[in-house]
Design an enzyme around this catalytic site. Sequence first.
Site, short mmCIF file in Angstrom:
data_model
loop_
_atom_site.label_atom_id
_atom_site.label_comp_id
_atom_site.label_asym_id
_atom_site.label_seq_id
_atom_site.Cartn_x
_atom_site.Cartn_y
_atom_site.Cartn_z
N PHE A 165 -2.25 18.05 2.75
CA PHE A 165 -1.95 16.82 2.03
C PHE A 165 -2.33 16.98 0.55
O PHE A 165 -1.53 16.74 -0.35
CB PHE A 165 -2.82 15.74 2.69
CG PHE A 165 -2.25 14.39 2.68
CD1 PHE A 165 -1.05 14.12 3.33
CD2 PHE A 165 -2.92 13.35 2.06
CE1 PHE A 165 -0.54 12.84 3.34
CE2 PHE A 165 -2.41 12.08 2.07
CZ PHE A 165 -1.21 11.82 2.71
N HIS B 87 0.84 -1.20 0.00
CA HIS B 87 0.00 0.00 0.00
C HIS B 87 0.88 1.25 0.00
O HIS B 87 1.39 1.66 1.04
CB HIS B 87 -0.92 -0.01 1.23
CG HIS B 87 -1.96 1.07 1.22
ND1 HIS B 87 -3.31 0.82 1.35
CD2 HIS B 87 -1.86 2.42 1.08
CE1 HIS B 87 -3.98 1.96 1.30
NE2 HIS B 87 -3.12 2.96 1.15
N GLU C 69 -10.85 3.56 6.95
CA GLU C 69 -9.82 4.53 7.39
C GLU C 69 -10.57 5.75 7.94
O GLU C 69 -10.70 6.77 7.27
CB GLU C 69 -8.91 4.94 6.22
CG GLU C 69 -7.74 5.84 6.65
CD GLU C 69 -7.03 6.51 5.47
OE1 GLU C 69 -7.57 6.50 4.35
OE2 GLU C 69 -5.93 7.05 5.67
N TRP D 261 -5.55 17.20 5.99
CA TRP D 261 -5.92 16.65 4.69
C TRP D 261 -5.81 17.72 3.60
O TRP D 261 -5.43 17.42 2.48
CB TRP D 261 -7.33 16.04 4.72
CG TRP D 261 -7.32 14.59 5.12
CD1 TRP D 261 -7.66 14.08 6.32
CD2 TRP D 261 -6.94 13.46 4.31
NE1 TRP D 261 -7.52 12.71 6.32
CE2 TRP D 261 -7.10 12.29 5.10
CE3 TRP D 261 -6.50 13.32 2.98
CZ2 TRP D 261 -6.82 11.01 4.61
CZ3 TRP D 261 -6.22 12.03 2.51
CH2 TRP D 261 -6.38 10.90 3.33
N ASP E 205 2.00 3.87 2.96
CA ASP E 205 0.97 4.78 2.45
C ASP E 205 1.54 5.96 1.64
O ASP E 205 1.51 5.92 0.42
CB ASP E 205 0.09 5.29 3.60
CG ASP E 205 -1.32 5.66 3.15
OD1 ASP E 205 -1.66 5.38 1.99
OD2 ASP E 205 -2.09 6.22 3.96
N ASP E 206 2.02 7.00 2.30
CA ASP E 206 2.52 8.21 1.61
C ASP E 206 3.86 8.66 2.20
O ASP E 206 3.99 9.80 2.66
CB ASP E 206 1.52 9.36 1.76
CG ASP E 206 0.20 9.04 1.10
OD1 ASP E 206 0.14 9.07 -0.13
OD2 ASP E 206 -0.76 8.73 1.82
N HIS F 192 1.10 5.12 -2.34
CA HIS F 192 0.58 5.93 -3.45
C HIS F 192 1.76 6.36 -4.32
O HIS F 192 2.72 6.93 -3.81
CB HIS F 192 -0.22 7.10 -2.91
CG HIS F 192 -1.45 6.63 -2.17
ND1 HIS F 192 -2.67 6.49 -2.78
CD2 HIS F 192 -1.61 6.18 -0.90
CE1 HIS F 192 -3.54 6.01 -1.90
NE2 HIS F 192 -2.92 5.81 -0.76
N GLY G 84 -8.38 8.81 -1.10
CA GLY G 84 -8.70 10.12 -0.52
C GLY G 84 -9.47 9.94 0.78
O GLY G 84 -9.87 8.82 1.13
N HIS H 39 -5.97 -0.14 5.07
CA HIS H 39 -6.15 0.38 6.43
C HIS H 39 -7.02 -0.50 7.32
O HIS H 39 -6.53 -1.10 8.26
CB HIS H 39 -6.70 1.82 6.42
CG HIS H 39 -5.77 2.80 5.80
ND1 HIS H 39 -4.62 3.21 6.43
CD2 HIS H 39 -5.79 3.42 4.60
CE1 HIS H 39 -3.98 4.05 5.66
NE2 HIS H 39 -4.66 4.20 4.52
ZN LIG Z 1 -3.70 5.02 1.09
#
Ligand SMILES: [Zn+2]
Length: 515
Positions: free
Chosen positions: A206, A114, A363, A203, A442-443, A116, A326, A385
């Site tokens: 982000f 996972h 999530e 967010w 994730d990120d 992005h 998202g 998640h």
């Molecule tokens: Zn994700």
Amino acid sequence: MQKCSNTSKECEQLFNSIFKIAINVVSAQDVKQYLSERKKLSDAENAIKDGAVIHLTPAEQSANAIFTAILQYEELLLSNNDPSGINFFNAKEVIESTQIYSILKKLPKGSILHVHQDSSATYDYLIDVGTYLPNCYIYMGSDPENGLAYGDYHFFASQPSDTNWVQISQVRQSVSNVTAFDDMLLTNMTLLGRDNGDYVNLWRKFDAIFARVSGLMTYVPITIGYMQHLINQSIEDNIQHIEVRKCFSDYYDLQGNTYNDTWFTQQMIQLIQQNRITFDMPELSLKIIGCDGRHSNQSVVYDHMEYALELRNQYPGIYIGYDLVGPEDEGYPLIYFIDQFMDIMQKGDDKDYPLDFYFHAGETLLYNNTNLYDAILLNSKRIGHGIQLSKHPILMQMVKDNDIGIEVCPISNQVLEYVDNFRAHPAFDLFNQGLPVTISPDDPAIFGYYGLTYDFYEVVTAWGLDISGVKQLALNSLAQSAYYNDTERDLALTSWITKWNTFIDYVNTLTPPSN
Ligand SMILES: [Zn+2]
Ligand SMILES: *[C@@H]1O[C@H](CO)[C@@H](O)[C@H](O)[C@H]1NC(C)=O
Ligand SMILES: *[C@@H]1O[C@H](CO)[C@@H](O)[C@H](O)[C@H]1NC(C)=O
Ligand SMILES: *[C@@H]1O[C@H](CO)[C@@H](O)[C@H](O)[C@H]1NC(C)=O
Ligand SMILES: *[C@@H]1O[C@H](CO)[C@@H](O)[C@H](O)[C@H]1NC(C)=O
Ligand SMILES: *[C@@H]1O[C@H](CO)[C@@H](O)[C@H](O)[C@H]1NC(C)=O
Ligand SMILES: *[C@@H]1O[C@H](CO)[C@@H](O)[C@H](O)[C@H]1NC(C)=O
Ligand SMILES: *[C@@H]1O[C@H](CO)[C@@H](O)[C@H](O)[C@H]1NC(C)=O
């Protein structure tokens, strides 16, 4: 100690029989009998959790003794400064100073399931290489109507009429300290070292970073280099398989040509082939999961799923499925797209490869989120998640019975304010119930790191995992990877075992702390 395999009914039976014995303890005759019943109870639980089915070899047992001694020593050492409950941005340096971190760095971690694509490898590549390419412009105004913000980037063949676009080479000539300027550009692409405010603010920041990097990321000369950077960093972190969430986008060059995800997919096939040779790693693999933002409308989602189904069948060795991404609390719930999902599943029936789903679900902290029901009923191969999963007993059983991997992203969950303390992360419950837990970042680029070592560190220390637990996490990631065929799967596993044995030998060279 009795063992049971975590895919069978044995565990439940074992648990039930021992649970009944424990209840009888009320009538236990003496302390000795009580302690014996008590041990049966803890053994029964330990026989269920992840890692229970792993039988350690003598070499692994001795590595385990060293590993757990270091773990416990450092836990005491850091007790007043326990990273589990400290925001990752403030704990990062402490983590790097530990021996467990340096051991986990060397751990062959298997697969990242996972991540992005546009926040996978660190953004230093975008600044140090990308913004030094000719024709790179930075936006120095603010034009929300055109979707432009201060600090956005784009490449143009010549100066655009909007003079808020300034060549970045010119800006660099005007600053007194180029290193400090470049550092600032990089810092502005992460959430590191800033007061990020509450959940909604976070967010928004982000999203702003994703918008900011896209003008660099989708410029053809950078796109491939950034993915090379991802491969390099993954290999350096002892990862052999990567599955990226890659949302649909166009790529551009200076001549005004645009390229689509068919091009991207073809480029990735070549890139992986080259890298298998460069790094002498025939087991290296990369897979692509197409995606859209969950605020997209039904027709965009449907059209992109059709495209994804086409790519899935054109390039089944690399293109594996679809997801919606998202903030779940803000976008449409999965059920909103049920007609589109049904249609695409029906379309998939006529193809060699249906479009598999890899949904983000659960999530959130909101009790009314229903995405987990839909993800599981829509046969999602894995769940992104699943923070809410431990609140759903029947869904947990379905996840176990159908071996649906849970992609746990510990640091992301903390940074985005879903979980404060890793010791209280709900995925610990899933791990203890023997569900297929895997660990992902994730990120990481936006969080200022790469690879998986930090996320492993957080769960290993907060959950007190030993060598069996660590091994199980890596094995779960391999088992949950979307390999093309058995040859690819077998190669992945045999290569991993070789690396694991080297890792165990390395741990056995370490001296445990002396007190
Ligand atoms: Zn994700
Ligand atoms: C970077 O962020 C700082 C602090 O938020 C801001 O003052 C600065 O203008 C930003 N610069 C760019 C180029 O984005
Ligand atoms: C330029 O900035 C860098 C990074 O902030 C700093 O280490 C360095 O000392 C600065 N150089 C000068 C000449 O001020
Ligand atoms: C990736 O690693 C190779 C081999 O070490 C190196 O030649 C190449 O420059 C690196 N590329 C990037 C983008 O980091
Ligand atoms: C993607 O680009 C190729 C090559 O330009 C083109 O043939 C194809 O129709 C495009 N596919 C989609 C879905 O846009
Ligand atoms: C869906 O979104 C796309 C892209 O934003 C837009 O072009 C299209 O008009 C929208 N369709 C509907 C039915 O709202
Ligand atoms: C859940 O509740 C929130 C308000 O707390 C609301 O905004 C949201 O629309 C609800 N979601 C669903 C799926 O009903
Ligand atoms: C399995 O996939 C690999 C590519 O990953 C391919 O080279 C090989 O021919 C495939 N084997 C079979 C039996 O389909």
